[in-house]
Enzyme design. Structure first.
Site, mmCIF file in Angstrom:
data_model
loop_
_atom_site.group_PDB
_atom_site.id
_atom_site.type_symbol
_atom_site.label_atom_id
_atom_site.label_comp_id
_atom_site.label_asym_id
_atom_site.label_seq_id
_atom_site.Cartn_x
_atom_site.Cartn_y
_atom_site.Cartn_z
ATOM 1 N NE ARG A 113 7.015 0.132 -34.636
ATOM 2 C CZ ARG A 113 7.178 0.203 -35.849
ATOM 3 N NH1 ARG A 113 6.849 0.912 -36.933
ATOM 4 N NH2 ARG A 113 8.204 -0.761 -36.138
ATOM 5 C CE LYS A 114 1.287 1.292 -26.067
ATOM 6 N NZ LYS A 114 2.624 0.687 -25.722
ATOM 7 C CG LEU A 115 0.702 0.576 -36.166
ATOM 8 C CD1 LEU A 115 0.189 -0.252 -37.394
ATOM 9 C CD2 LEU A 115 1.771 1.364 -36.292
#
Length: 280
Positions: A113-115
């Site tokens: 998700r690469k928050l």
């Protein structure tokens, strides 16, 4: 060539551990003894048992296609990487079936998700993701508050997520600098995150801590690029030159007519490359 590295040397010769040996030359069994992170312990045990350092990126947009592909590659992989937010009909049923398959075939589930937000927002995002995933990518730009947010989110659900900090990217034109990469690594290596951080997404051996894992994307045995901004490297190069502990393969497997057979081919190539690096 615009890959960003922390040193002029290749990832495989980029320094040593405090004990005098780079993790690039250590066996996974030896590195397991240096690992305190619970997710990494489990992952290393899976990798050793299955003789697999393969992560397959399943970027499908329908649950049926995701589940079908995971069923075909599950026996060969240590990790399945997903983007649940691109799956149009993602549901609790999808999650439950993925969990069932991960237990049956012994692999971890990775939400890419690469928050990149403030801690409070990340807390709620990670709590939801932790219901089904084992690993989660985040960007380091927001600083340590983001890592605390993941930690708090997991505490609220009683689940455990292994965080992977994005330290470098494989696409052309990315804005990562060596200074930013070093800052991300320095933040992630702090002792307070030892049970939260699993390692880094990187194109070079950015950390010399043997308990940290490096996952390297952009791996393909036949292509140099995707005719867009993605640049590929072979499993051998990813492991022996870039320091990958696990190679991330997407279209090289998922676009093949026989993804199960192709996954096994990649598993064998990546594992053979790993075996060639051990110096113990």
């Amino acid at each position: 060539q615009t890959h960003n590295t922390l040193a002029a040397s290749e990832g495989k010769t980029n320094g040593t551990t405090p004990g005098g040996q780079s993790p690039s030359y250590m066996s996974f069994k030896s590195r397991l003894q240096h690992t305190t992170n619970p997710v990494n312990k489990r992952l290393l045990e899976i990798m050793i048992k299955k003789e697999s350092n393969l992560c397959v990126a399943v970027d499908k947009t329908k649950s049926a296609d995701v589940l079908d592909l995971v069923a075909k590659v599950g026996k060969s992989v240590a990790v399945v990487k997903l983007h649940s937010d691109i799956v149009q009909d993602w549901s609790k049923q999808t999650q439950d079936e993925l969990i069932r398959m991960s237990k049956e075939n012994d692999f971890l589930l990775f939400e890419d998700r690469k928050l990149a937000d403030i801690g409070n927002t990340v807390k709620h995002q990670s709590a939801s993701i932790s219901e089904w995933a084992d690993l989660l990518t985040v960007h380091g730009l927001p600083g340590p508050g983001l890592l605390q947010g993941v930690k708090d989110g997991c505490m609220s659900t009683g689940k455990t997520l292994g965080v992977l900090l994005v330290a470098e990217m494989s696409n052309a034109g990315n804005l990562f600098t060596s200074e930013f990469t070093q800052a991300v690594v320095n933040m992630g290596e702090k002792e307070e995150w030892a049970h939260t951080l699993s390692g880094f997404i990187a194109q070079s051996r950015v950390s010399q801590k043997p308990g940290m894992l490096q996952l390297t994307p952009g791996v393909h045995m036949a292509e140099a690029s995707d005719k867009g901004d993605q640049r590929y490297t072979s499993p051998l190069q990813a492991v022996t030159e870039k320091g990958a502990d696990l190679v991330i393969v997407g279209r090289g497997i998922c676009a093949d007519d026989s993804p199960g057979l192709k996954a096994e081919e990649y598993r064998q190539e990546a594992w053979k490359a790993y075996i060639s690096t051990i110096q113990e």
